[in-house]
Design a protein around this motif. Structure first.
Motif, PDB file in Angstrom:
ATOM      1  N   LEU A 118       4.505  -2.781  -8.526  1.00  0.00           N
ATOM      2  CA  LEU A 118       5.346  -1.624  -8.191  1.00  0.00           C
ATOM      3  C   LEU A 118       4.854  -0.370  -8.906  1.00  0.00           C
ATOM      4  O   LEU A 118       4.729   0.702  -8.305  1.00  0.00           O
ATOM      5  N   PHE A 121       1.643   0.857  -7.237  1.00  0.00           N
ATOM      6  CA  PHE A 121       1.859   1.546  -5.961  1.00  0.00           C
ATOM      7  C   PHE A 121       2.461   2.936  -6.180  1.00  0.00           C
ATOM      8  O   PHE A 121       2.129   3.886  -5.462  1.00  0.00           O
ATOM      9  N   ILE A 122       3.337   3.058  -7.168  1.00  0.00           N
ATOM     10  CA  ILE A 122       3.911   4.371  -7.476  1.00  0.00           C
ATOM     11  C   ILE A 122       2.838   5.310  -8.028  1.00  0.00           C
ATOM     12  O   ILE A 122       2.773   6.497  -7.680  1.00  0.00           O
ATOM     13  N   ASP A 127       3.581   4.483  -0.421  1.00  0.00           N
ATOM     14  CA  ASP A 127       4.977   4.213  -0.085  1.00  0.00           C
ATOM     15  C   ASP A 127       5.198   2.722   0.122  1.00  0.00           C
ATOM     16  O   ASP A 127       4.375   2.039   0.751  1.00  0.00           O
ATOM     17  N   ARG A 128       6.332   2.230  -0.382  1.00  0.00           N
ATOM     18  CA  ARG A 128       6.643   0.815  -0.239  1.00  0.00           C
ATOM     19  C   ARG A 128       7.068   0.490   1.180  1.00  0.00           C
ATOM     20  O   ARG A 128       7.800   1.244   1.809  1.00  0.00           O
ATOM     21  N   THR A 132       2.669  -2.783   1.416  1.00  0.00           N
ATOM     22  CA  THR A 132       2.756  -3.126  -0.007  1.00  0.00           C
ATOM     23  C   THR A 132       3.227  -4.567  -0.213  1.00  0.00           C
ATOM     24  O   THR A 132       2.769  -5.238  -1.149  1.00  0.00           O
ATOM     25  N   ILE A 133       4.110  -5.051   0.631  1.00  0.00           N
ATOM     26  CA  ILE A 133       4.540  -6.450   0.520  1.00  0.00           C
ATOM     27  C   ILE A 133       3.362  -7.386   0.785  1.00  0.00           C
ATOM     28  O   ILE A 133       3.162  -8.383   0.086  1.00  0.00           O
ATOM     29  N   ALA A 136       1.067  -7.399  -2.179  1.00  0.00           N
ATOM     30  CA  ALA A 136       1.673  -8.142  -3.282  1.00  0.00           C
ATOM     31  C   ALA A 136       1.591  -9.644  -3.053  1.00  0.00           C
ATOM     32  O   ALA A 136       1.279 -10.415  -3.975  1.00  0.00           O
ATOM     33  N   SER A 205       8.808  -9.725  -3.665  1.00  0.00           N
ATOM     34  CA  SER A 205       9.163  -8.967  -2.462  1.00  0.00           C
ATOM     35  C   SER A 205      10.212  -7.912  -2.763  1.00  0.00           C
ATOM     36  O   SER A 205      10.151  -6.790  -2.244  1.00  0.00           O
ATOM     37  N   ASN A 208       8.647  -4.785  -4.220  1.00  0.00           N
ATOM     38  CA  ASN A 208       7.671  -4.037  -3.432  1.00  0.00           C
ATOM     39  C   ASN A 208       8.100  -3.767  -1.998  1.00  0.00           C
ATOM     40  O   ASN A 208       7.316  -3.222  -1.224  1.00  0.00           O
ATOM     41  N   ALA A 209       9.321  -4.140  -1.632  1.00  0.00           N
ATOM     42  CA  ALA A 209       9.822  -3.868  -0.290  1.00  0.00           C
ATOM     43  C   ALA A 209      10.419  -2.465  -0.233  1.00  0.00           C
ATOM     44  O   ALA A 209      11.064  -2.015  -1.193  1.00  0.00           O
ATOM     45  N   GLY A 210      10.211  -1.796   0.878  1.00  0.00           N
ATOM     46  CA  GLY A 210      10.782  -0.476   1.064  1.00  0.00           C
ATOM     47  C   GLY A 210      12.186  -0.552   1.623  1.00  0.00           C
ATOM     48  O   GLY A 210      12.680  -1.632   1.990  1.00  0.00           O
TER      49      GLY A 210
END
Length: 271
Positions: A118, A121-122, A127-128, A132-133, A136, A205, A208-210
C-alpha cells in the motif's frame, strides 16, 4: 502392514472432525429454509437463488475470479522462471539475496506485506483498484509456485534435455518439448495453489483494494459484521465446492502424468 494404534487412530479422527465438521455444518445450513442460520427450518435451495440475485455479491465474485485467474497465471509464469534460476543457474552474484526475496512472503505476515505494498502504491502515485490487487496477489503467491516447481526440478533427469539437444533441438525447443511436459503437473499444482490463495485472501486485498473494487472475502467480512446470513452459507458452500473440484482435478492430472511416465519408462525398457 503395521496396524495403527488406538491413540493414532483417535488422533487422526479428532483431527479430521476438527477440520471438516464446521464445513459440513456450514454446507448443511446453506440448505436451511429458515433465515435463522442456527435453527433448522426444513430443506430449501432458495438462498442460492437469493445469492445469485444479489448484485453486490455477483459483482464481487466477478472481480475475485478475474483477479484470481490473472494473478495466478502471472504468478505461475514468474514462479516457474524463478524456480529455473534457483535450480539451474548454479552460484551467481546475488543468489542469496534473490532467493531471500523469493521466499520472503512465505514468512512475512500478510499484514506487513499488504501495508508495505500500500505504501509503495501511494509513493508511486498508483490508484488502488483491480491492477493493484493483481500486483499484490502476484507478489505473495509467486513464492508458493516457485517452491512447488523447484521441488520438481530438483529431481528432474537432465539427461533427457541433453538427449534432446544432441538430437538437434534448441534450448528453447528442449524446454518446450521435454522439460515443460514433465514438470507440467507441478506447474499446474502451483497455479491451482496460487488461484486458491488469491481466491480467499482478505488481508492483502483489503489494503490494496480501491473503493470501487471489492472482492468476495472483503464483501463477506463486511457482511458478517452485521450477522451471518443464509446467503453467506450458500456462497461459502460454492467456494468450498470450487476449491474441492480444483484439488481433485489437480490430483487426477498428477496421477495421469505419473502413470504416463511409468508407461513410457516400461516401453523404453522393453525396447
Amino acid at each position: 502392514m503395521k496396524r495403527m494404534s488406538w491413540f493414532n487412530t483417535t488422533s487422526v479422527t479428532l483431527g479430521f472432525v476438527f477440520l471438516y465438521l464446521p464445513m459440513l455444518i456450514l454446507i448443511t445450513f446453506s440448505f436451511n429454509d429458515s433465515r435463522l442460520v442456527t435453527i433448522w427450518g426444513g430443506f430449501s435451495t432458495k438462498w442460492y437463488g437469493e445469492l445469485f440475485r444479489n448484485e453486490a455479491f455477483v459483482n464481487a465474485a466477478w472481480v475475485t475470479f478475474r483477479v484470481a485467474i490473472i494473478s495466478s497465471t502471472l504468478a505461475t509464469v514468474l514462479g516457474t522462471m524463478a524456480a529455473l534460476v534457483l535450480v539451474r543457474a548454479g552460484r551467481f552474484s546475488g543468489r542469496t539475496l534473490f532467493s531471500g526475496m523469493i521466499y520472503a512472503p512465505l514468512v512475512v505476515p500478510e499484514v506487513i506485506t499488504g501495508l508495505s505494498l500500500l505504501l509503495l502504491f501511494i509513493a508511486i502515485g498508483l490508484d488502488r483498484g483491480m491492477f493493484t490487487i493483481i500486483l499484490a496477489h502476484v507478489t505473495f503467491s509467486m513464492c508458493f509456485v516457485s517452491v512447488v516447481v523447484s521441488s520438481r526440478l530438483a529431481t528432474f533427469d537432465r539427461s533427457l534435455e541433453e538427449a534432446a539437444l544432441d538430437l538437434g533441438c534448441t534450448p528453447g525447443q528442449s524446454f518446450r518439448l521435454v522439460t515443460l511436459p514433465i514438470i507440467a503437473p507441478a506447474v499446474i499444482s502451483g497455479w491451482l495453489l496460487a488461484f486458491t490463495l488469491s481466491l480467499d485472501n482478505l488481508v492483502i486485498s483489503s489494503f490494496n483494494a480501491g473503493p470501487s473494487t471489492t472482492t468476495l472475502p472483503i464483501k463477506i467480512w463486511s457482511s458478517i459484521r452485521l450477522g451471518v446470513s443464509p446467503e453467506i452459507n450458500a456462497l461459502s458452500t460454492l467456494l468450498i465446492s470450487i476449491v474441492a473440484i480444483g484439488v481433485i482435478t489437480a490430483s487426477l492430472i498428477s496421477k495421469r502424468a505419473v502413470l504416463r511416465q511409468q508407461a513410457e519408462v516400461r516401453a523404453a525398457e522393453r525396447s
